[in-house]
Write a protein that holds these residues in place. Structure first.
Motif, mmCIF file in Angstrom:
data_model
loop_
_atom_site.group_PDB
_atom_site.id
_atom_site.type_symbol
_atom_site.label_atom_id
_atom_site.label_comp_id
_atom_site.label_asym_id
_atom_site.label_seq_id
_atom_site.Cartn_x
_atom_site.Cartn_y
_atom_site.Cartn_z
ATOM 1 N N THR A 193 -2.275 -1.203 -1.662
ATOM 2 C CA THR A 193 -2.742 -1.738 -2.922
ATOM 3 C C THR A 193 -2.284 -1.335 -4.101
ATOM 4 O OG1 THR A 193 -4.960 -2.285 -1.804
ATOM 5 C CG2 THR A 193 -4.752 -2.860 -4.039
ATOM 6 N N THR A 194 -2.168 0.094 -4.201
ATOM 7 C CA THR A 194 -1.727 0.720 -5.489
ATOM 8 C C THR A 194 0.017 0.373 -5.536
ATOM 9 O OG1 THR A 194 -3.181 2.531 -5.245
ATOM 10 C CG2 THR A 194 -1.285 2.622 -6.767
ATOM 11 N N MET A 195 0.567 0.408 -4.444
ATOM 12 C CA MET A 195 2.053 0.079 -4.404
ATOM 13 C C MET A 195 2.148 -1.554 -4.921
ATOM 14 S SD MET A 195 3.690 2.986 -3.670
ATOM 15 C CE MET A 195 3.720 4.692 -2.672
ATOM 16 N N VAL A 196 1.410 -2.321 -3.805
ATOM 17 C CA VAL A 196 1.747 -3.508 -4.395
ATOM 18 C C VAL A 196 1.427 -4.044 -5.782
ATOM 19 C CG1 VAL A 196 0.986 -5.933 -3.867
ATOM 20 C CG2 VAL A 196 1.317 -4.554 -2.160
ATOM 21 N N SER A 197 0.378 -3.567 -6.255
ATOM 22 C CA SER A 197 0.153 -3.971 -7.819
ATOM 23 C C SER A 197 1.107 -3.192 -8.935
ATOM 24 C CB SER A 197 -1.326 -3.096 -8.209
ATOM 25 O OG SER A 197 -1.347 -1.832 -7.960
ATOM 26 N N ILE A 198 1.523 -1.977 -8.394
ATOM 27 C CA ILE A 198 2.684 -1.278 -9.256
ATOM 28 C C ILE A 198 3.852 -2.150 -9.524
ATOM 29 C CG2 ILE A 198 4.207 0.486 -9.886
ATOM 30 C CD1 ILE A 198 1.772 2.167 -9.033
ATOM 31 N N SER A 199 4.373 -2.707 -8.064
ATOM 32 C CA SER A 199 5.555 -3.508 -7.969
ATOM 33 C C SER A 199 5.445 -4.781 -8.600
ATOM 34 C CB SER A 199 5.612 -3.784 -6.357
ATOM 35 O OG SER A 199 5.870 -2.536 -5.688
ATOM 36 N N PHE B 51 -1.686 -8.972 -10.992
ATOM 37 C CA PHE B 51 -1.439 -7.729 -10.482
ATOM 38 C C PHE B 51 -2.226 -6.336 -11.390
ATOM 39 C CE2 PHE B 51 2.304 -9.793 -9.034
ATOM 40 C CZ PHE B 51 1.968 -9.702 -7.719
ATOM 41 N N ASP B 52 -2.753 -6.764 -12.507
ATOM 42 C CA ASP B 52 -3.649 -5.780 -13.422
ATOM 43 C C ASP B 52 -4.876 -5.771 -12.618
ATOM 44 O OD1 ASP B 52 -1.850 -5.117 -15.284
ATOM 45 O OD2 ASP B 52 -2.274 -6.653 -16.790
ATOM 46 N N ALA B 53 -5.388 -6.992 -12.317
ATOM 47 C CA ALA B 53 -6.507 -7.020 -11.271
ATOM 48 C C ALA B 53 -6.579 -6.397 -10.041
ATOM 49 C CB ALA B 53 -6.991 -8.556 -11.180
ATOM 50 N N LEU B 54 -5.377 -6.268 -9.497
ATOM 51 C CA LEU B 54 -5.111 -5.727 -8.075
ATOM 52 C C LEU B 54 -5.089 -4.343 -8.407
ATOM 53 C CD1 LEU B 54 -4.599 -6.343 -5.324
ATOM 54 C CD2 LEU B 54 -2.221 -6.329 -5.609
#
Length: 197
Positions: free
Chosen positions: A140-146, A167-170
């Motif tokens: 989840t962290t990797m996807v949100s930063i991407s 992606f901020d919410a993620l």
């Protein structure tokens, strides 16, 4: 019996990932986040570079398991590579005003506390198995930063705003999972800390 080399394909990929982190940061610092005036190809390069870094985590894991080459060195190095990718990218997003200092604080504090707990209980010969929460947290962290990096490449408008919001919410979800996985790890390992008290 010949001693196995630590330089398996999986461990080589992990080492390459670690070496690429400062290179990614240099590229990111030079390219920056798009200002929204038009589509930013440099910002797209930064996002794609980060996605490639993230995916190498899956690659080294696949190589280790498929070749039956899971090593102690790999178990030690892979989590370090993951943490380095996440912390450096969050520092960059914080510098760019795209992430909160609280996000970085929670992520770093969790890693310090869990690492300290692991080292302490390891002296007693105990290994606390990581739960799937850790895997979900990392993914989840990797996807949100991407996604945040990718959003910065687009011009101002509904798409850019919508991507940042999503992606901020993620990233908030990732922070919650980070804290939760840390609490879960402490719940499993705490008895080994206090058993001699």
């Amino acid at each position: 019996m010949a001693r196995k080399s630590i330089w398996t394909p999986a461990n080589v990929v992990t080492c390459i990932r670690i070496c690429l982190v400062p290179i990614w940061l240099v590229v990111a610092e030079v390219c920056g986040v798009g200002d929204g005036s038009s589509f930013s190809m440099p910002a797209l390069v930064v996002a794609l570079f980060f996605m490639a870094l993230s995916l190498t985590d899956k690659l080294d894991g696949y190589l280790a398991r498929s070749r039956n080459e899971v090593t102690t060195f790999g178990k030690f190095l892979d989590p370090i590579a993951d943490k380095l990718v996440v912390v450096v990218s969050l520092c960059y997003l914080l510098e760019q005003g795209e992430a909160s200092a609280w996000v970085l604080l929670i992520v770093v504090a969790r890693e310090f506390l869990v690492s300290g707990l692991r080292m302490n209980i390891a002296t007693k010969g105990v290994v606390v198995a990581a739960s799937n929460l850790g895997k979900w947290k990392t993914a989840t962290t990797m996807v949100s930063i991407s996604g945040i990096l990718l959003a910065g490449a687009f011009p101002a408008g509904a798409l850019r705003s919508g991507m940042f919001t999503l992606f901020d919410a993620l990233l908030v979800v990732a922070v919650i999972l980070t804290a939760w996985s840390g609490i879960d790890y402490f719940a499993k390992g705490w008895k080994y800390i206090v058993e001699d008290e």
